[in-house]
Structure formats: structure tokens, C-alpha cells
Design a protein around this motif. Structure first.
Motif, short mmCIF file in Angstrom:
data_model
loop_
_atom_site.label_atom_id
_atom_site.label_comp_id
_atom_site.label_asym_id
_atom_site.label_seq_id
_atom_site.Cartn_x
_atom_site.Cartn_y
_atom_site.Cartn_z
N SER A 83 0.75 -1.36 0.03
CA SER A 83 -0.19 -0.12 -0.02
C SER A 83 0.74 1.08 -0.01
CB SER A 83 -0.86 0.05 1.21
OG SER A 83 -0.13 0.01 2.30
N THR A 84 0.17 2.22 0.10
CA THR A 84 1.10 3.70 0.13
C THR A 84 0.52 4.53 1.27
OG1 THR A 84 -0.29 5.11 -1.43
CG2 THR A 84 1.07 3.61 -2.28
N ILE A 85 1.21 5.53 1.72
CA ILE A 85 0.70 6.47 2.87
C ILE A 85 -0.65 7.39 2.39
CG2 ILE A 85 1.90 8.60 1.83
CD1 ILE A 85 2.93 8.83 4.86
N ASP A 86 -0.79 7.04 0.96
CA ASP A 86 -2.12 7.82 0.82
C ASP A 86 -3.46 6.72 0.68
OD1 ASP A 86 -1.13 10.38 0.62
OD2 ASP A 86 -0.26 9.71 -1.31
N ALA A 87 -3.14 5.57 1.17
CA ALA A 87 -4.21 4.44 1.25
C ALA A 87 -4.39 3.80 -0.15
CB ALA A 87 -5.38 5.06 1.59
N ASP A 88 -3.24 4.02 -1.30
CA ASP A 88 -3.69 3.44 -2.47
C ASP A 88 -3.18 1.83 -2.22
OD1 ASP A 88 -4.00 5.83 -3.68
OD2 ASP A 88 -1.59 6.19 -3.26
N ARG A 89 -3.73 1.04 -3.06
CA ARG A 89 -3.33 -0.33 -2.85
C ARG A 89 -2.49 -0.69 -3.88
NH1 ARG A 89 -4.79 0.56 1.43
NH2 ARG A 89 -6.60 -0.03 2.71
N LEU A 90 -1.30 -1.71 -3.65
CA LEU A 90 -0.53 -2.20 -4.65
C LEU A 90 -0.98 -3.78 -4.78
CD1 LEU A 90 2.85 -0.55 -3.37
CD2 LEU A 90 1.30 0.23 -4.81
N CYS A 91 -1.32 -4.16 -5.93
CA CYS A 91 -1.92 -5.55 -6.05
C CYS A 91 -1.14 -6.23 -7.13
CB CYS A 91 -3.27 -5.36 -6.44
SG CYS A 91 -4.47 -4.22 -5.40
N TRP A 92 -1.20 -7.68 -7.30
CA TRP A 92 -1.16 -8.33 -8.43
C TRP A 92 -2.22 -8.66 -9.23
CZ3 TRP A 92 1.38 -10.74 -3.87
CH2 TRP A 92 2.66 -10.61 -3.99
N ARG A 93 -2.13 -8.70 -10.57
CA ARG A 93 -3.29 -9.42 -11.21
C ARG A 93 -2.89 -10.84 -11.35
NH1 ARG A 93 -7.53 -7.34 -13.47
NH2 ARG A 93 -6.52 -5.43 -13.84
N THR A 94 -3.62 -11.83 -10.57
CA THR A 94 -3.02 -13.18 -10.59
C THR A 94 -3.28 -14.15 -11.86
OG1 THR A 94 -4.96 -13.75 -9.03
CG2 THR A 94 -2.94 -13.07 -8.18
N ASP A 95 -2.99 -13.70 -12.97
CA ASP A 95 -3.40 -14.37 -14.13
C ASP A 95 -2.20 -15.00 -14.47
OD1 ASP A 95 -6.19 -13.50 -13.99
OD2 ASP A 95 -5.53 -11.78 -15.47
N GLY A 96 -2.14 -16.38 -14.86
CA GLY A 96 -1.07 -17.13 -15.37
C GLY A 96 0.15 -17.31 -14.26
N SER A 97 1.33 -17.50 -14.76
CA SER A 97 2.40 -17.78 -13.60
C SER A 97 2.69 -16.76 -12.93
CB SER A 97 3.79 -18.19 -14.57
OG SER A 97 4.71 -18.29 -13.66
N PRO A 98 3.08 -17.16 -11.39
CA PRO A 98 3.40 -16.03 -10.40
C PRO A 98 4.59 -15.06 -10.93
CG PRO A 98 2.97 -17.99 -9.43
CD PRO A 98 2.88 -18.24 -10.86
N GLY A 99 5.61 -15.60 -11.61
CA GLY A 99 6.48 -14.77 -12.34
C GLY A 99 6.24 -13.73 -13.29
N ASP A 100 4.84 -14.11 -13.87
CA ASP A 100 4.50 -12.90 -14.82
C ASP A 100 3.30 -12.14 -14.38
OD1 ASP A 100 6.05 -14.21 -16.51
OD2 ASP A 100 4.54 -15.56 -17.21
N TRP A 101 2.98 -12.26 -13.00
CA TRP A 101 1.87 -11.48 -12.29
C TRP A 101 2.18 -9.83 -12.50
CZ3 TRP A 101 0.67 -14.05 -7.31
CH2 TRP A 101 -0.07 -15.19 -7.35
N PRO A 102 1.55 -9.06 -13.28
CA PRO A 102 1.82 -7.63 -13.32
C PRO A 102 1.21 -6.93 -12.13
CG PRO A 102 -0.17 -7.93 -14.48
CD PRO A 102 0.21 -9.28 -14.00
N VAL A 103 1.86 -5.75 -11.64
CA VAL A 103 1.65 -4.89 -10.47
C VAL A 103 0.33 -3.84 -10.90
CG1 VAL A 103 2.19 -2.83 -9.16
CG2 VAL A 103 3.74 -4.82 -9.25
N VAL A 104 -0.78 -4.00 -10.16
CA VAL A 104 -1.94 -3.21 -10.38
C VAL A 104 -1.81 -2.23 -9.08
CG1 VAL A 104 -4.18 -3.02 -10.64
CG2 VAL A 104 -3.03 -5.03 -12.05
N ILE A 105 -1.99 -0.91 -9.56
CA ILE A 105 -2.36 0.17 -8.57
C ILE A 105 -3.66 0.58 -8.49
CG2 ILE A 105 -1.74 2.56 -7.67
CD1 ILE A 105 0.73 1.97 -9.48
#
Length: 269
Positions: A83-105
Motif C-alpha cells: 500500500s502507500t501512505i495515501d491508502a492506495d493499494r499495490l496488487c498483483w493481477r493473478t493471471d498465469g504464472s506468478p513470475g508473470d503477475w503484473p503490478v496493479v495500482i
């Protein structure tokens, strides 16, 4: 070690004792129902629960502290890892292999941004000023990156006389007394007449702020069990700086008759 992680380790000193950094990965993955990316596991084991540059918060699946966990969002298979100090969430989109998961803000207003990088590359890129997010912006240019472990700390403020040396020399003496140290940001105004320098004593995970004026003081946050040892070293450093101790207070401003080691009400994360 992948290049991004090596750059992060070289550019942002890990804490001496990471918090909530060790545990049963298999059990954590079974509870979440997914295998976790290797770069994220490295982040957790190297840095633990804490914050990069007073802004990006790294969560871990270990321990039982409030606000530290990995959680699923109900939308789009998103798994929150930070997360961030501003309450944003840092996520993965859990499609496919874990090594290929993109970050979603997912920001606090509901806006979404997807980046084609994993957690390790994202943290390294943002902290080192090599990556800019449309929603989060970029790390402030020219500011040295740092990491703070989230742990209980006792806070003390030591007000000083000016002494015979200029500020830059006093700062050098102070940092040498606690070497090795790592930058945690600084600022100045009025042509250098006022400002602050923030740094950490790496080996002990003690956090310092040196105020050059209004008043001239040193603030320190440290594990409660280190209070006596830190006080002895700090007072030795003040003597080398040519200054005198005028007053000692808690982080909340309570004046102490001396450097006291027992003030549990002043210990906080």
C-alpha cells in the motif's frame, strides 16, 4: 539475483533485523490459494514489513500485527501485497504464472493502473527513481532512497547548544559516530539557515533527524531495548561535536530530567 533486486539491495540498505520477514511460505500460500512470486519472497526476507521512502508500504504474510497481511480484493483476481501512505493499494493481477503477475495500482479514489512489471521490479524502479507511475508519480528527484522497518521505537529529542563548528562539520561528526549510516532524505531553506538531515545507523536500525535550527536538536527513534546504549553513544558524539545538551524530551514533548531508559508510554511504531 535478478538485476532489479540487486540494484535495490545496493541502493536501499535493508534493516539489520527485518520485521515479520520469516515464516512458513507453504502455509501462507495454502491459505491464499496461490503460489507467490519469487521476487516478492526475496523482498519480504530481505526487508520485511516496512516502508520505502516513507511512501511505499511492503506487506508480508507473517506475524499477527494489524495492517500487515496479504488480502484479496473482490475485483478481478487482485491480491494486495502493499500500500502507500495515501491508502492506495499495490496488487498483483493473478493471471498465469506468478513470475508473470503484473503490478496493479488501485488508488484511494478507485482509479486503476496496470504496469508490466512484478513487485520486485516495481519497488526497485520506483524507489531508485527509474520508474514513474501515472497514479503515484515518481520518487522525488535527487533524494536518496531508504527503508524503515515497522517496529516499536522509543523516541527521544536532545536539544543542543550551537557549539564551535559549522553545521556541516557537526553533521559529519555525528554520522561518523554511528557509521555505517544511510541517507533518509534532507531539506534546507533560507539559504541553509534552517533544515533537517535524516539518516539511519544501519547496523542498529536507529533513525536520526538532525535539525540545524529552531531549535538545534537531534531526534532519534530506536528499539526500546537499545535506549541506554544509544544514549551513551549519542552523548559521546555530542561532546565530539563541541555542543552541550540543553534538554532531553520524549517524542511527545515531555521534558525528562536526564536521558531515561524507561518510558513505555513513549514507545510506538
Amino acid at each position: 539475483m535478478p538485476g532489479a533486486l540487486a540494484r535495490l539491495a545496493a541502493g536501499v540498505a535493508p534493516p539489520a533485523v527485518p520485521i515479520d520477514a520469516r515464516g512458513d511460505w507453504r502455509a501462507a500460500e495454502e491459505a491464499l490459494g496461490v503460489e507467490l512470486p519469487a521476487d516478492y519472497k526475496w523482498l519480504v526476507e530481505t526487508y520485511g514489513w516496512g516502508e520505502f521512502c516513507d511512501y511505499l508500504y511492503l506487506h508480508t504474510p507473517f506475524g499477527s500485527r494489524p495492517y500487515n497481511s496479504l488480502t484479496w480484493r473482490s475485483t478481478g483476481g487482485l491480491l494486495v501485497w502493499g500500500s502507500t501512505i495515501d491508502a492506495d493499494r499495490l496488487c498483483w493481477r493473478t493471471d498465469g504464472s506468478p513470475g508473470d503477475w503484473p503490478v496493479v495500482i488501485w488508488d484511494a479514489k478507485g482509479a486503476v493502473e496496470e504496469l508490466a512489471v512484478g513487485a520486485g521490479e516495481f519497488v526497485a524502479g520506483w524507489s531508485l527513481g527509474l520508474l514513474e507511475s501515472r497514479l503515484l508519480g515518481a520518487m522525488e528527484a535527487g533524494l536518496a532512497p531508504w527503508f524503515n522497518a515497522f517496529r516499536t521505537r522509543t523516541h527521544r529529542c536532545v536539544v543542543l547548544s550551537e557549539g564551535p563548528y559549522p553545521y556541516a562539520e557537526r553533521l559529519r561528526i555525528l554520522r561518523d559516530a554511528f557509521a555505517p549510516t544511510a541517507d533518509r532524505g534532507s531539506w534546507e531553506s533560507d539559504g541553509g539557515a534552517s533544515g533537517q538531515d535524516h539518516f539511519a545507523a544501519v547496523a542498529d536500525d536507529w533513525l536520526f533527524t538532525y535539525d540545524r535550527s529552531r531549535p538545534h536538536q537531534i531526534r532519534v527513534g530506536l528499539p526500546p531495548e537499545d535506549t541506554q546504549r544509544a544514549g551513551e553513544r549519542l552523548f559521546d558524539a555530542v561532546r565530539l561535536m563541541g555542543c552541550e545538551v540543553r534538554q532531553v524530551t520524549t517524542g511527545g514533548g515531555t521534558v525528562l530530567p536526564a536521558w531515561e531508559t524507561r518510558a513505555p508510554e513513549d514507545a510506538r511504531p
